[in-house]
Each structure stands twice: as C-alpha cells, then as structure tokens.
Design a protein around this motif. Structure first.
Motif, PDB file in Angstrom:
ATOM      1  N   GLU A 167      65.944   3.786  30.418  1.00 29.18           N
ATOM      2  CA  GLU A 167      65.350   2.755  29.559  1.00 29.18           C
ATOM      3  C   GLU A 167      63.939   3.235  29.217  1.00 29.18           C
ATOM      4  OE1 GLU A 167      66.164   0.071  28.055  1.00 29.18           O
ATOM      5  OE2 GLU A 167      68.107  -0.508  28.895  1.00 29.18           O
ATOM      6  N   TYR A 168      63.852   4.021  28.147  1.00 30.73           N
ATOM      7  CA  TYR A 168      62.631   4.766  27.861  1.00 30.73           C
ATOM      8  C   TYR A 168      61.385   3.883  27.782  1.00 30.73           C
ATOM      9  CZ  TYR A 168      65.474   8.890  26.648  1.00 30.73           C
ATOM     10  OH  TYR A 168      66.320   9.962  26.671  1.00 30.73           O
ATOM     11  N   HIS A 169      61.516   2.670  27.301  1.00 24.89           N
ATOM     12  CA  HIS A 169      60.344   1.813  27.173  1.00 24.89           C
ATOM     13  C   HIS A 169      59.860   1.314  28.528  1.00 24.89           C
ATOM     14  CE1 HIS A 169      60.925   2.144  22.965  1.00 24.89           C
ATOM     15  NE2 HIS A 169      62.020   1.416  22.927  1.00 24.89           N
ATOM     16  N   ARG A 170      60.731   1.439  29.534  1.00 26.93           N
ATOM     17  CA  ARG A 170      60.341   1.020  30.889  1.00 26.93           C
ATOM     18  C   ARG A 170      60.060   2.214  31.793  1.00 26.93           C
ATOM     19  NH1 ARG A 170      62.142  -4.268  31.947  1.00 26.93           N
ATOM     20  NH2 ARG A 170      61.077  -4.002  33.951  1.00 26.93           N
ATOM     21  N   ARG A 171      60.790   3.304  31.597  1.00 26.36           N
ATOM     22  CA  ARG A 171      60.645   4.482  32.448  1.00 26.36           C
ATOM     23  C   ARG A 171      61.046   5.721  31.671  1.00 26.36           C
ATOM     24  NH1 ARG A 171      64.194   2.211  34.655  1.00 26.36           N
ATOM     25  NH2 ARG A 171      65.449   4.071  34.991  1.00 26.36           N
ATOM     26  N   LEU A 172      60.176   6.698  31.661  1.00 31.63           N
ATOM     27  CA  LEU A 172      60.466   7.993  31.060  1.00 31.63           C
ATOM     28  C   LEU A 172      60.243   9.042  32.140  1.00 31.63           C
ATOM     29  CD1 LEU A 172      61.156   9.712  28.573  1.00 31.63           C
ATOM     30  CD2 LEU A 172      58.722   9.733  28.017  1.00 31.63           C
ATOM     31  N   GLN A 173      61.267   9.801  32.447  1.00 29.13           N
ATOM     32  CA  GLN A 173      61.194  10.759  33.543  1.00 29.13           C
ATOM     33  C   GLN A 173      60.460  12.032  33.114  1.00 29.13           C
ATOM     34  OE1 GLN A 173      65.342   9.649  35.844  1.00 29.13           O
ATOM     35  NE2 GLN A 173      65.411  11.234  34.288  1.00 29.13           N
ATOM     36  N   TYR A 174      59.716  12.597  34.044  1.00 28.47           N
ATOM     37  CA  TYR A 174      59.154  13.932  33.833  1.00 28.47           C
ATOM     38  C   TYR A 174      59.705  14.866  34.909  1.00 28.47           C
ATOM     39  CZ  TYR A 174      55.732  13.243  37.665  1.00 28.47           C
ATOM     40  OH  TYR A 174      55.130  13.032  38.884  1.00 28.47           O
ATOM     41  N   GLN A 175      59.679  16.143  34.596  1.00 29.38           N
ATOM     42  CA  GLN A 175      60.190  17.158  35.494  1.00 29.38           C
ATOM     43  C   GLN A 175      59.051  18.087  35.939  1.00 29.38           C
ATOM     44  OE1 GLN A 175      61.953  16.401  32.487  1.00 29.38           O
ATOM     45  NE2 GLN A 175      63.130  15.030  33.807  1.00 29.38           N
ATOM     46  N   THR A 176      59.215  18.664  37.112  1.00 29.06           N
ATOM     47  CA  THR A 176      58.246  19.600  37.675  1.00 29.06           C
ATOM     48  C   THR A 176      58.913  20.959  37.827  1.00 29.06           C
ATOM     49  OG1 THR A 176      57.203  17.796  38.914  1.00 29.06           O
ATOM     50  CG2 THR A 176      56.695  20.045  39.607  1.00 29.06           C
ATOM     51  N   TYR A 177      58.225  22.000  37.387  1.00 30.46           N
ATOM     52  CA  TYR A 177      58.752  23.360  37.459  1.00 30.46           C
ATOM     53  C   TYR A 177      57.739  24.271  38.147  1.00 30.46           C
ATOM     54  CZ  TYR A 177      61.536  21.481  33.547  1.00 30.46           C
ATOM     55  OH  TYR A 177      62.327  20.709  32.743  1.00 30.46           O
ATOM     56  N   ASP A 178      58.237  25.112  39.019  1.00 30.82           N
ATOM     57  CA  ASP A 178      57.409  26.147  39.637  1.00 30.82           C
ATOM     58  C   ASP A 178      57.436  27.374  38.722  1.00 30.82           C
ATOM     59  OD1 ASP A 178      56.203  28.124  41.128  1.00 30.82           O
ATOM     60  OD2 ASP A 178      57.356  27.746  42.952  1.00 30.82           O
ATOM     61  N   VAL A 179      56.302  27.677  38.103  1.00 29.50           N
ATOM     62  CA  VAL A 179      56.234  28.787  37.148  1.00 29.50           C
ATOM     63  C   VAL A 179      55.247  29.847  37.619  1.00 29.50           C
ATOM     64  CG1 VAL A 179      56.941  27.387  35.169  1.00 29.50           C
ATOM     65  CG2 VAL A 179      54.519  27.531  35.756  1.00 29.50           C
ATOM     66  N   THR A 180      54.979  29.878  38.917  1.00 32.38           N
ATOM     67  CA  THR A 180      53.987  30.815  39.448  1.00 32.38           C
ATOM     68  C   THR A 180      54.320  32.249  39.059  1.00 32.38           C
ATOM     69  OG1 THR A 180      53.686  29.305  41.317  1.00 32.38           O
ATOM     70  CG2 THR A 180      52.778  31.537  41.534  1.00 32.38           C
ATOM     71  N   GLY A 181      55.575  32.596  39.121  1.00 31.76           N
ATOM     72  CA  GLY A 181      55.957  33.982  38.836  1.00 31.76           C
ATOM     73  C   GLY A 181      55.990  34.344  37.368  1.00 31.76           C
ATOM     74  N   LEU A 182      55.780  33.368  36.485  1.00 28.90           N
ATOM     75  CA  LEU A 182      55.865  33.647  35.053  1.00 28.90           C
ATOM     76  C   LEU A 182      54.502  33.784  34.382  1.00 28.90           C
ATOM     77  CD1 LEU A 182      58.727  31.171  34.015  1.00 28.90           C
ATOM     78  CD2 LEU A 182      58.910  33.600  34.593  1.00 28.90           C
ATOM     79  N   VAL A 183      53.443  33.431  35.080  1.00 27.65           N
ATOM     80  CA  VAL A 183      52.103  33.465  34.487  1.00 27.65           C
ATOM     81  C   VAL A 183      51.503  34.852  34.674  1.00 27.65           C
ATOM     82  CG1 VAL A 183      49.829  32.403  34.450  1.00 27.65           C
ATOM     83  CG2 VAL A 183      51.835  31.018  35.000  1.00 27.65           C
ATOM     84  N   ASP A 184      50.909  35.411  33.606  1.00 27.51           N
ATOM     85  CA  ASP A 184      50.299  36.740  33.642  1.00 27.51           C
ATOM     86  C   ASP A 184      48.786  36.635  33.536  1.00 27.51           C
ATOM     87  OD1 ASP A 184      52.806  37.992  33.700  1.00 27.51           O
ATOM     88  OD2 ASP A 184      52.950  37.937  31.511  1.00 27.51           O
TER      89      ASP A 184
END
Length: 894
Positions: free
Chosen positions: A191-208
C-alpha cells in the motif's frame, strides 16, 4: 551426538541486510539424533565484530524457547552490522551447541535520509514514443523507463559501502557497469501511500578509487503501470510516472563518510529499454546503448522520502532456470517453444548474427489451442516482449521489468535456426525458503503435489496473487487464506504473510470492513464472506504455525473491527447484509451452496478465532465477549439452517463441510450429517462439487469423520471434475476452475480461465497433515506438541513428508509391505509427539522388534480407535506393526 543449532534468523530472515525493527526477534532451530534431547537454557551475545567484547549478553537464561526471542540489548544504531551468537544447554545441563549469525540495520531515522525523489524533467527530455509499444498494448499510457546516472570521483576506496534505494515503480540499480544485487521487481508492491519498501545492498566491492558511475533504470511497475482488470482505471493507480530515491553511503578507514544521494546532480539519457510493463511486456532497442543519447537534468519531484520501511521479507528473485523441452519451426523465423512446465517468469533468448535493426518478438501462453498459442484468456494483457537487435555476433535478450505466466512461447522474426540451448525460461517468485517435501507411491498424487508447488511459486510474487498471466494479478484475500495452510507446509512464508497482512489491515475501511484484495487499487467495495475473513484467519495461522505473536497483536484491532462490522449490519447474527460482491463457494461445480449459509458459517469461525486470539494476547474481556458471540452465532446457524434430520440448508457438499469443520452442528447430528455428505459424493460417482471455499475442507473432514476411503477416492479420481482430470490432460499447475478445459466442452469462458491458480490446490495441507501424518495438537504453537497421524489408504503403498518447522525438522511416513506396516517419525529436540500407529492389532506395535514401551524416548503407549497411540520425546523412530491389506483403521470409527 551434541545438539546441532541451525537455521538462525533475525526477524524471520537469515542474515537480513537492512532491517528497521527497533527490537528484532532472534530465532534458531535444533537437530539431534539423540532421543530426548532438549534445550533447557540459552545465552545470546552480540557485538559489532565476532571477536569484540559483547555489547549485549543475556547471560544464561533458563528457557527451552528458541523462537522469536526479542532483543533487549542496547538501542540499535542505523546502518550497523551486529554479529550475534547463541549457545545452548541440553536436558542434562551440559553445554550442547552453538551457532552464529548477523543482521544489519537500515536507516532507522528520518534524518538518516538526505536523498530526494528524482524523475523525468518533461521539458528537458520530452517523452519518446517507443517503436512497437503501440503495437504491444495500445500504447497511450506507455513511456520509456528512466535511465538515470550520477558520476562521482573518489581519491581512495571505502572500507564499507551501502546503497539504500527504492522507487515509485520498479528499479534495477547499477554501479560501474555492474548490476547491483539480485532483487527482481524491487521494491515490490505494498500500500504505497502507507508504506514504500526500500532495499539495502552491500556494494563495497564495486566502488573504485577514481571515477565512478552510479545508475538505475526505473520502470512503471505497479506504481504507474497496468494492473488489475478495471477498464476505467487500467493503469496509473498510484501515480502517472516513475521516480527514484537512493543514497550511496561510503565509509572510509579514517572514520569519514560520504553520501551520494539522488538530487539535482543526477541526469537522464535515453536508454535501450523503450517501454516496460508488468502485464504488457518489454520493448528493448539494443542499438540505443549507453552513451548514444544526450544527457538531460532530472526533476526533483519530492523532497520528503515518504513512508519508507525496510523490506521485511525476502525479495523476488530468479530461483530456477528451465531449458526448452521442444522447439518447433512453424514458419520461416517463427518457432513455438515448450518448456514442459507452466511457470512464472521470463525468457532469456540468445540471438546470433541478427542484422542491426532486426525485430524479434516473443509471445507467451499457458497452453495451446489447435496447436496455436491460447492467449484469449490473457484478456488485455499482451504478454509480449520485443527486441531490436544491435547487429552484434551474439546478443542476449532478457527483459527485466515484466513478468509472464507461460509454458509456451512463440518467437517471431528469429534470424536463423533456433537451438534449444538458446532459449531458457527463468523462474521468478518471492524467494521464500522451501521447507517442505511430500512424496508417495502414486505418480499422479506426486504430480498433484508438484502442481501445487508450482502454483505457489508462480503466484507468490511480491503479494499472494490470484493468477500470473491475465490482466488481474491481484492479492485476493480468500485465495490467500484458503491456501495459507498449504503454503506454510511448502515454504517458510512467515515474513511474507506478516508483511502482506499490513496491506490487508491498511486497506480496511473506517467501518471495519476489509477489502476483497490487498493492496487495494480500484476495488473499493467491502469484502465478501470468506474473503474479508482472511484478515482474521491468516494472523491466527501465523501464530499457530510460526509462533508470531506480534503479527497477531498487530492485526487484532482490525480483526475485532471486522467482526463488529458484520455484527452491526446483521443483528440477528445471520450474515445476509453488507456481504460485498458475495462470491459464495466460488467456482463450485454442479452445485449451489446458499450464500447466507456460507457467510454465517464464516462469521462464526472468525468470531471463534478472535476469541482465541484475545486469550493469547491477554485480552480477557474481548475473549469473553467473542466467545459469547460465537455461541449465539452458532445457535442462530443451527436454528436457521440445520434440520432435525441432519440436513444443512442447500444440502451441498460445501454446506455440510462448513457445518462439520466449523463445529456448527449439535453433537447428535454430526454422524447423520457425515452420512448426508458421503451420500452426495457417492451418488455422483465419487466426484466433488466444491469450489474455492469448500475444497480445503473436503478431504480433512471426510478423514476426520471416518470416511478416509472417500477422501482417497476423491484424491484418485481422474474423471471430470477432479484434480486427476486436469493432470490426465497435461496440467502442471493447479487450474482456476475444474472445467478450465474439458473433453466435452473445450476451453471455458475466455474471460476467466487461468491455468495457474493455487486455490484448488489447498488439498496439499491434507497430504502433509493426514496422508503423511504431520500435524500438531490443538493447543500447540509452532509444532511444539506434534500430532503424527499417518493415514494409509487408497492405492498408496507408502507416503512420507518432511517439514522444517520453526523449531526444527519434523518427518513422518509409512509403508505397507504384505501384512506389515512401517511408520517412521522424526521429532525435533525440545518437542514431543503423539504418534498414532495404524495397526490391526495394537499389541503388535514394535520398534526394532522390541516392545515400543521399552524403547528410549517412548514415554508411553495406549490403544486408540485407529491402532496404538505412542507418546514420544525428540528423536528418530521406526515402528512396525501388523497390518492387513483390507484393514483401514479409520473405517472402524463409523
């Protein structure tokens, strides 16, 4: 052997990355070969690093519990990983085992977010009319997805990097040309107007160190794409365009931090994905790769993040790949491919030497009609993907922002010979861990179980949908509550259903009425009986199956409001008013169960559940009120619908099943009602008439009341209507309707004819609970006290199941050889079991050729109507007993 501690979870997930629960609950499971093994105490420690001094130490706590133990340590910090360890002591007080896990918090406070919502600046980058989009689905609402990017430079690499992201739409994040994570169709549907989910990603190995490019592609998804079947509001249910919100948090060795967030510094450029829609399909022009168009500034759409929550359950993922079974050339460049299994997902197609600008299209269908794709049942869902080749020696096309229900595809415009290895079906669904397994000696029953599982996979996509192929794909409440017991046998759906229940509660209106679907889109009417009752039944099921008291507490006020709504409009306690779009026993066949009989039965059942839930939650006044109300509803049901001869109004199978299953008959009329039910089935040649509401009760009620022979007759029936009939005609999933296709009538109405629904597959609960025998006692929670009741019968010579419950692995099975029956059972540490060994002579029950009572772990045994009931502690057991081929113990009860 020591006790093995395994299956560690935080908030019902293994090693969750990015939770926002302030007091997360920790769980673990136990396994041991030693009989009588049990946990008597535990100690939990937690630290920022495994070797650090604990910042939380429970000390030794005398407790046998390992399920949903609340964190009562220090206040959790945002974006922090916590390593935790549990040690246990066994029944002798000896240290017995330990295991470790971790969880990581997300952004816990509004002030942690610096990102703003960005989207298309229509003045800077006018909408592109994508080639082919109009041909796919009318096209008037199509717009290209957002192709976003942000460049940044670093003088050193971070020691830790996390991306926190979400979208109004569905998104795929990228960093330095590499796709981030394995989530599909993120952030899911709520129910987007009540709750919008976010995700967490580990990207340590992708940053230069040096230049970096952070990007994302964002398509319409559920936010602004096509969903549902209301022609007046086909799309744009939440908004008219997608948007993106993200921040990359970089932590460096010196303790400094840098945040790259969505803001005015981001840009958009035309990309290869020209259009993408969940129902209609995706169009890709591979000629338009990165760098082929100019950059335009984005528009800031909203400075407030909105109602963000960390995703509490597993995301949709690709979980399997299926190769093509057959590839048939129909015309030059046109192939029909059969994957041998009705599934939900998408196709990955490899093209070789396709000329630049060459168009290849893929259409999807569940079955064939006259050798051609049967697509009439898709209604307005085009379910077609298109690819315009770049002219490379080899190209791979796999859409990422659409999903289809199909077994067959038609490829048009293929530039050469299509090899089977060049086309692969990719299976997508919410990645709930598969925890159950059932098998038996009958191949048709095994196929039925496989069909049930594939139906669950295909329809658990962000929400429990009704069907995955046509222009609907909604979270229908009745379908979910009917199938939830079977679903939880197959997979760990605790977090999935608990999260979806928030949508169910959010959709409730101010008067207490639930809705037919959740999330609610255009269907604003009050829910029908059995549909709205899901708001009561599922939270109770989560408590009984997983011990999730929080899910029950979170829903309790909504549960009582639902009962109050029904009672307020039906003061005579017969539910005849405010019944929404009353569906009755939906898709019943050759019978019509009176709607008010069904409604009043569900009114009684839900009221009884609310009373029981109130007891669990310590709400004594509410418990007493609802117990009294249940008694009054039951009396009204008996007075209004039950006759002195034991007939129930309507005299349909479902009418009897509801009365018997929900305890709505006087004791003296129960045997008579069972006879009426059995007579109706036998009169029809052992055929059922039940629809969605009646079918989950059919085999369990018959077996419970001494007619397991009829339950097995229905299981093995292969004439119309039956499960076996669809299997005999090639079904690899559960059909929506018994008459989806028949020899005498062909295809049913195209307007409603799905070949992948799970509702009629709710018999799976009975396969586990009685055929193999895994159940729990009425007062048990999360399988603490097992009731193992294997039920030989039908044409089966053996059956077995295992279920990795919230406390550990439970298994039960049986095999008949000659005049002997062998029963096996596994009871997890800390649990007990009542095992009913079906035998012709109770005294004959032996374990390893010794009297059962003399064996370790056997607490006692006593004769029962079905043989011998043996009381067990934890362990693994094998019992043998005398058994005559024509002896069906339950028949002696009638």
């Amino acid at each position: 052997m020591t006790i093995r501690v395994y299956g560690l979870q935080t908030e019902q997930r293994a090693e969750p990355l990015g939770i926002d629960h302030p007091r997360p609950r920790l769980s673990w499971k136990l396994d041991s070969d030693r009989r009588g093994a049990a946990q008597t105490a535990y100690r939990i420690t937690a630290a920022l690093q495994p070797a650090d001094r604990p910042l939380w130490d429970t000390g030794r706590r005398e407790s046998s519990e390992g399920l949903l133990v609340s964190w009562d340590g220090p206040v959790l910090q945002s974006a922090t990983r916590y390593h935790w360890r549990v040690e246990i002591w066994d029944e002798t007080g000896t240290p017995a085992g330990s295991a470790a896990s971790w969880f990581e918090t997300g952004l816990l406070h509004r002030t942690d977010w610096t990102a703003v919502w960005v989207g298309r600046d229509l003045l800077a980058l006018p909408p592109v009319d994508p080639p082919g989009a109009h041909d796919v689905a009318g096209g008037e609402l199509f717009q290209p997805p957002l192709h976003l990017r942000r460049t940044f430079d670093l003088d050193r690499r971070p020691v830790r990097a996390r991306l926190y992201a979400t979208a109004r739409g569905v998104y795929e994040p990228w960093l330095n040309g590499v796709r981030i994570g394995d989530h599909e169709l993120a952030p899911g549907w709520t129910e987007y107007h009540r709750r919008l989910q976010y995700q967490t990603y580990d990207v340590t190995g992708l940053v230069d160190d040096g230049p970096n490019v952070l990007g994302a592609v964002v398509a319409d998804g559920w936010w602004s794409g096509y969903i549902g079947f209301d022609p007046r509001r086909a799309a744009q249910h939440y908004g008219d365009c997608p948007a993106y919100l993200a921040q990359l948090v970089l932590d460096f060795a010196d303790g400094s931090r840098r945040v790259i967030a969505t803001d005015a510094g981001w840009t958009e450029q035309p990309g290869a994905v020209l259009s993408a829609d969940l129902l209609m399909g995706q169009v890709v022009d591979a000629r338009r790769g990165t760098g082929t168009g100019g950059f335009a500034p984005v528009a800031i759409l909203d400075a407030e993040p909105g109602p963000l929550v960390a995703q509490p359950d597993e995301p949709v993922r690709v979980t399997a790949e299926l190769p093509a079974v057959t590839v048939e050339l129909r015309a030059p460049g046109q192939y029909v491919v059969d994957f041998g299994q009705n599934l939900v997902g998408r196709v990955r197609l490899t093209l070789r030497s396709a000329p630049r600008g060459h168009l290849v299209s893929i259409r999807h269908a569940e079955t064939l009609a006259g050798g051609e794709l049967y697509v009439a049942n898709l209604r307005r869902a085009a379910a077609a993907d298109r690819y315009i080749a770049a002219g490379e020696p080899q190209e791979v096309f796999e859409p990422q922002f659409t999903i289809h229900g199909f077994r067959y595809i038609e490829i048009d415009g293929h530039p050469g010979e299509l090899a089977a290895a060049d086309v692969v079906a990719r299976v997508l669904h919410s990645d709930t861990a598969w925890t159950g397994r059932f098998e038996c000696s009958d191949p048709v029953t095994n196929q039925l179980y496989a069909n049930i599982g594939w139906g669950q996979r295909g329809n658990f996509v962000a929400v429990p949908t009704d069907c995955p192929q046509r222009d609907e794909r909604l979270g229908w409440l009745a379908d979910a509550q009917i199938f939830a017991p079977t679903a939880s046998r197959n997979a760990d759906v605790a977090a999935f259903f608990a999260r979806w229940m928030r949508d169910v509660v959010d959709g409730q209106d101010t008067g207490g009425a639930f809705r037919d679907v959740a999330p609610v889109i255009t269907m604003h009417r009050e829910a029908a009986p059995a549909w709205g009752d899901a708001g009561v039944i599922i939270p109770w099921h989560l408590w009984r199956t997983y011990g999730d008291r929080q899910a029950l507490a979170d829903s309790f006020d909504a549960m009582t409001a639902w009962i109050a709504h029904v009672r307020r409009h039906n003061p005579d306690l017969r539910w005849r008013h405010r019944t929404g779009n009353h569906y009755g026993d939906w898709l019943q066949i050759d019978a019509t169960t009176p709607r008010e009989v069904l409604a009043t039965a569900y009114f009684a059942r839900s009221t009884a559940i609310v009373a029981a839930a109130a007891d669990v939650l310590g709400r004594q006044r509410a418990a007493a009120e609802h117990r009294a109300l249940h008694t009054a509803i039951r009396d009204a049901f008996i007075t209004s619908y039950v006759r002195a001869d034991g007939t129930v109004e309507g005299e349909t199978q479902t009418a009897y099943l509801l009365a018997l299953a929900f305890g709505l008959l006087p004791d003296e009329l129960i045997p008579v009602a069972v006879k009426h039910l059995a007579a109706d089935i036998e009169r029809r040649g052992n055929r059922l008439t039940t629809g969605f509401v009646g079918v989950p009760l059919l085999c369990p009620v018959l077996a419970q009341h001494g007619r397991a022979d009829l339950a097995y007759a229905l299981l093995h029936q292969d004439e119309f209507p039956s499960w076996g009939y669809s299997i005999r005609h090639g079904a690899t999933t559960i059909w929506e309707r018994w008459d989806g296709w028949t020899e005498h009538g062909g295809f049913q109405a195209d307007a409603m004819n799905s070949f992948n629904h799970y509702s009629l597959g709710s018999v799976g609960e009975w396969l586990f609970g009685r055929v193999a025998g895994i159940d729990q006692t009425p007062g048990s929670v999360a399988y603490r006290e097992l009731l193992l009741r294997p039920l030989p019968g039908g044409r089966l010579t053996w059956a077995r199941a295992e279920q990795d419950t919230a406390r550990g692995l439970v298994a039960c099975g049986w095999a008949v050889t000659g005049d002997r029956i062998t029963v096996t059972a596994t009871v997890p540490p800390g649990c007990t079991a009542l095992l009913e060994v079906p035998t012709a002579e109770p005294a004959s029950v032996r374990e390893h050729d010794e009297p059962a009572r003399a064996r370790p772990g056997v607490l006692g045994a006593e004769p029962s109507a079905t043989g011998l009931t043996v009381r067990l502690t934890s362990g693994r057991y094998t019992f043998t007993a005398s058994h005559t081929p024509d002896h069906t113990p339950v028949q002696e009860m009638s």
